[in-house]
Motif scaffolding. Sequence first.
Motif, PDB file in Angstrom:
ATOM      1  N   THR A  93       1.383   3.865  -3.023  1.00 14.89           N
ATOM      2  CA  THR A  93       0.813   5.432  -2.872  1.00 14.89           C
ATOM      3  C   THR A  93       1.892   6.410  -3.365  1.00 14.89           C
ATOM      4  N   THR A 121       0.834  -1.327  -0.070  1.00 20.63           N
ATOM      5  CA  THR A 121      -0.020  -0.076   0.078  1.00 20.63           C
ATOM      6  C   THR A 121       0.751   1.355  -0.112  1.00 20.63           C
ATOM      7  N   LYS A 122       1.902   1.318   0.892  1.00 24.18           N
ATOM      8  CA  LYS A 122       2.867   2.484   0.818  1.00 24.18           C
ATOM      9  C   LYS A 122       3.420   2.558  -0.535  1.00 24.18           C
TER      10      LYS A 122
END
Length: 272
Positions: free
Chosen positions: A217, A213-214
């Motif tokens: 992003t 997820t990081k």
Amino acid sequence: MTEVGSAGTAEGTQSAEQSKQPFLATVNPVARVLGLFLLTTPLLISIDWVSAVVALVCTLFLVPLSGLGFRRFLGRSLPLLIAAPISGISMALYGNPEGKEYFSFLLAHVTDNSISLAIAIMLRVLAIGTPVIVLTANIDPTDLGNGLAQVLKLPSRFVLATVASLRLVGLFISDWQALTRARRARGLGDHGAIRRTISQVFALLVFALRRGTKLATAMEARGFGAPIKRTWWHTSTLAARDYATMAACLAIAVAAIGISVWAGEFRFLGVA
């Protein structure tokens, strides 16, 4: 004259470095992936042992060309060596019962046909899995991304996501080792191997989701997902050795199926 001499020296150094590398390490990663597809796909249409043995033996001759040592190859083959007997046992118990029956219990029947199918399935797992280990050994994710974008003309968004995910695969091993050391330091890893493994797998899954997820992003924030025509640092093309590798993989598959048909052992998968 100086520029020409420098260029010649650079080309000579590059060719010398390539000559020291294993043959498959100098093959375009896209050609290796396509060769893997050409080699393994025909093996899926049959369930006989002859074609599996031929493909497996031919693939083993390619191991020195991949640069894998005996220990590394054996370590990477360990999942196959575990999966093959498991698949064989299930086929021996629940395969199509034909011929002499040796054992039966409820839905399980061990017969001549189920035993032959079990042997064929075990060899098939090894014959399909071993080329994956050999042809994908030491593939650089960046080189693979360049090939996917420039040779196969895949969308840059998909290519960049693939490269990023392959880069993160290597972190799983270090994360697993760190989790093991942390649990032992807290006195939680001394008992219950099965329970410990399940809990560590869950923790590793949580780490992977958070890191993914990081990373997604961050890549979006830096414009990696922008719908523009992207340029690439290195040029990726297919050379003669790339076509030769794909031709060799196809030849192995054709030889395996051909020898199986010639020996009268070919069994189409749908009628097994």
